[in-house]
Design a protein around this motif. Structure first.
Motif, mmCIF file in Angstrom:
data_model
loop_
_atom_site.group_PDB
_atom_site.id
_atom_site.type_symbol
_atom_site.label_atom_id
_atom_site.label_comp_id
_atom_site.label_asym_id
_atom_site.label_seq_id
_atom_site.Cartn_x
_atom_site.Cartn_y
_atom_site.Cartn_z
ATOM 1 N N CYS A 13 -8.391 19.988 -41.624
ATOM 2 C CA CYS A 13 -8.717 20.640 -42.837
ATOM 3 C C CYS A 13 -10.116 19.976 -43.335
ATOM 4 O O CYS A 13 -11.355 20.025 -41.924
ATOM 5 N N GLU A 14 -10.326 20.882 -44.070
ATOM 6 C CA GLU A 14 -11.958 21.105 -44.375
ATOM 7 C C GLU A 14 -12.535 19.817 -44.850
ATOM 8 O O GLU A 14 -13.615 19.465 -44.613
ATOM 9 N N PRO A 15 -11.910 19.062 -45.077
ATOM 10 C CA PRO A 15 -13.202 18.097 -45.433
ATOM 11 C C PRO A 15 -13.368 17.157 -44.019
ATOM 12 O O PRO A 15 -14.380 16.559 -44.125
ATOM 13 N N LEU A 16 -12.802 17.856 -43.496
ATOM 14 C CA LEU A 16 -13.322 16.940 -41.938
ATOM 15 C C LEU A 16 -14.791 17.570 -41.142
ATOM 16 O O LEU A 16 -15.434 16.672 -40.456
ATOM 17 N N ARG A 17 -14.556 18.803 -41.401
ATOM 18 C CA ARG A 17 -15.553 19.301 -40.788
ATOM 19 C C ARG A 17 -16.644 19.366 -40.559
ATOM 20 O O ARG A 17 -17.582 19.080 -39.470
ATOM 21 N N ALA A 18 -17.009 18.732 -41.595
ATOM 22 C CA ALA A 18 -19.091 17.796 -41.750
ATOM 23 C C ALA A 18 -19.252 17.037 -40.495
ATOM 24 O O ALA A 18 -19.498 17.566 -39.739
ATOM 25 N N ALA A 19 -18.100 15.926 -40.886
ATOM 26 C CA ALA A 19 -17.958 14.649 -39.745
ATOM 27 C C ALA A 19 -17.707 15.484 -38.412
ATOM 28 O O ALA A 19 -18.269 14.851 -37.736
ATOM 29 N N PHE A 20 -16.753 16.453 -38.040
ATOM 30 C CA PHE A 20 -16.769 17.055 -36.959
ATOM 31 C C PHE A 20 -18.076 17.314 -36.201
ATOM 32 O O PHE A 20 -18.540 17.636 -34.948
ATOM 33 N N ASP A 21 -18.985 17.998 -36.943
ATOM 34 C CA ASP A 21 -19.807 18.822 -36.428
ATOM 35 C C ASP A 21 -20.933 18.245 -36.178
ATOM 36 O O ASP A 21 -22.213 18.548 -35.591
ATOM 37 N N LYS A 22 -20.825 17.140 -36.495
ATOM 38 C CA LYS A 22 -21.530 15.769 -36.458
ATOM 39 C C LYS A 22 -21.137 15.145 -34.741
ATOM 40 O O LYS A 22 -21.800 15.069 -34.494
ATOM 41 N N THR A 23 -19.992 15.018 -35.021
ATOM 42 C CA THR A 23 -20.045 13.973 -33.774
ATOM 43 C C THR A 23 -19.260 14.541 -32.626
ATOM 44 O O THR A 23 -19.074 14.131 -31.515
ATOM 45 N N ALA A 24 -18.443 15.951 -32.312
ATOM 46 C CA ALA A 24 -17.788 16.256 -31.955
ATOM 47 C C ALA A 24 -18.495 17.046 -30.269
ATOM 48 O O ALA A 24 -17.744 16.506 -29.398
ATOM 49 N N THR A 25 -19.527 16.764 -30.037
ATOM 50 C CA THR A 25 -19.695 16.814 -28.762
ATOM 51 C C THR A 25 -20.957 16.043 -28.389
ATOM 52 O O THR A 25 -21.657 15.416 -27.531
ATOM 53 N N SER A 26 -20.649 14.734 -29.842
ATOM 54 C CA SER A 26 -21.540 13.366 -29.067
ATOM 55 C C SER A 26 -21.257 12.421 -28.392
ATOM 56 O O SER A 26 -20.168 12.609 -26.907
ATOM 57 N N PRO A 27 -21.712 11.231 -27.423
ATOM 58 C CA PRO A 27 -21.276 10.636 -26.880
ATOM 59 C C PRO A 27 -19.457 10.344 -26.226
ATOM 60 O O PRO A 27 -18.467 10.509 -25.372
ATOM 61 N N ASN A 28 -19.140 9.941 -28.066
ATOM 62 C CA ASN A 28 -17.930 9.954 -28.184
ATOM 63 C C ASN A 28 -16.927 10.210 -28.865
ATOM 64 O O ASN A 28 -15.674 10.672 -28.838
ATOM 65 N N GLY A 29 -17.521 12.073 -28.861
ATOM 66 C CA GLY A 29 -16.884 12.237 -29.399
ATOM 67 C C GLY A 29 -15.954 13.610 -28.597
ATOM 68 O O GLY A 29 -15.217 13.507 -27.623
ATOM 69 N N ASP A 30 -14.910 14.270 -29.126
ATOM 70 C CA ASP A 30 -14.268 14.898 -28.623
ATOM 71 C C ASP A 30 -14.156 15.902 -27.856
ATOM 72 O O ASP A 30 -13.132 15.968 -26.804
ATOM 73 N N PHE A 31 -15.547 16.340 -27.332
ATOM 74 C CA PHE A 31 -15.806 17.398 -26.773
ATOM 75 C C PHE A 31 -16.886 16.582 -25.989
ATOM 76 O O PHE A 31 -17.975 18.075 -25.426
ATOM 77 N N SER A 32 -17.343 15.784 -26.016
ATOM 78 C CA SER A 32 -18.021 15.392 -25.153
ATOM 79 C C SER A 32 -17.648 15.789 -24.207
ATOM 80 O O SER A 32 -17.128 15.900 -23.475
ATOM 81 N N ALA A 33 -19.368 15.359 -23.004
ATOM 82 C CA ALA A 33 -19.734 16.034 -21.883
ATOM 83 C C ALA A 33 -19.304 15.072 -20.992
ATOM 84 O O ALA A 33 -19.255 15.550 -19.375
ATOM 85 N N ALA A 34 -19.274 13.701 -22.133
ATOM 86 C CA ALA A 34 -19.337 12.727 -20.708
ATOM 87 C C ALA A 34 -18.254 12.511 -20.020
ATOM 88 O O ALA A 34 -17.481 11.754 -18.992
#
Length: 170
Positions: free
Chosen positions: A84-105
């Motif tokens: 949903c639109e309200p989550l997208r800004a937070a997703f953009d900041k965290t998605a590829t971070s070490p704990n993000g859903d799309f982390s390379a770790a």
């Protein structure tokens, strides 16, 4: 002061792939709202009435399945499109971070929808995933809240519960 080895800390973080867990509109009452897997109810403000799980259930399950596939494929754009639109800004900041859903770790090598129910007018979709960090494989249960806000989208994501299968249709 005793410190934990870095490997322990990193390993612990790698098994929690939920960068969005603190995001969303969930007020924390979703699990306490009394929704039932067999006979879900929603309130119209005046009284509670039965609502079939199938009302939007296929759509909400598909949104979550698409997100799980995006996690497995590391397709950030595809995952973002399910939110949903309200989550997208937070997703953009965290998605590829070490704990993000799309982390390379870590990788997600298995993920599937295991159930769905209506709670407080929204759908809770339970999932089961397996996260691989280094050579360690860890099962993770994730609950997604899906709503129909200008189209079906994920409104919240959190670690939770035992995957419960959706009751078989009779």
């Amino acid at each position: 002061m005793r410190t934990l080895p870095a490997v322990t800390l990193i390993g612990s973080l790698a098994v929690l792939p939920l960068g969005l867990a603190a995001c969303g509109s969930d007020d924390g009452n979703a699990n306490a709202s009394g929704g039932s897997w067999e006979s879900p109810k929603v309130s119209d403000g005046n009284s509670e009435s039965p609502k079939a799980v199938s009302d939007g259930a296929a759509e909400s399950r598909q949104v979550v399945q698409t997100y799980l596939e995006a996690m497995t494929d590391k397709d950030v754009a595809k995952g973002r499109a399910q939110l949903c639109e309200p989550l997208r800004a937070a997703f953009d900041k965290t998605a590829t971070s070490p704990n993000g859903d799309f982390s390379a770790a870590f990788t997600v090598d298995q993920a599937k929808v295991t159930g769905a129910r209506v709670v407080a007018g929204k759908h809770e979709v339970t999932t089961s995933a397996r996260v691989v960090a280094k050579s360690r494989k860890v099962p993770v249960n994730i609950v997604f809240t899906v709503t129909n806000a200008d189209g079906w989208c994920i409104a919240n994501e959190k670690l939770g519960g035992t995957p419960t299968p959706t009751p078989a249709a009779s």
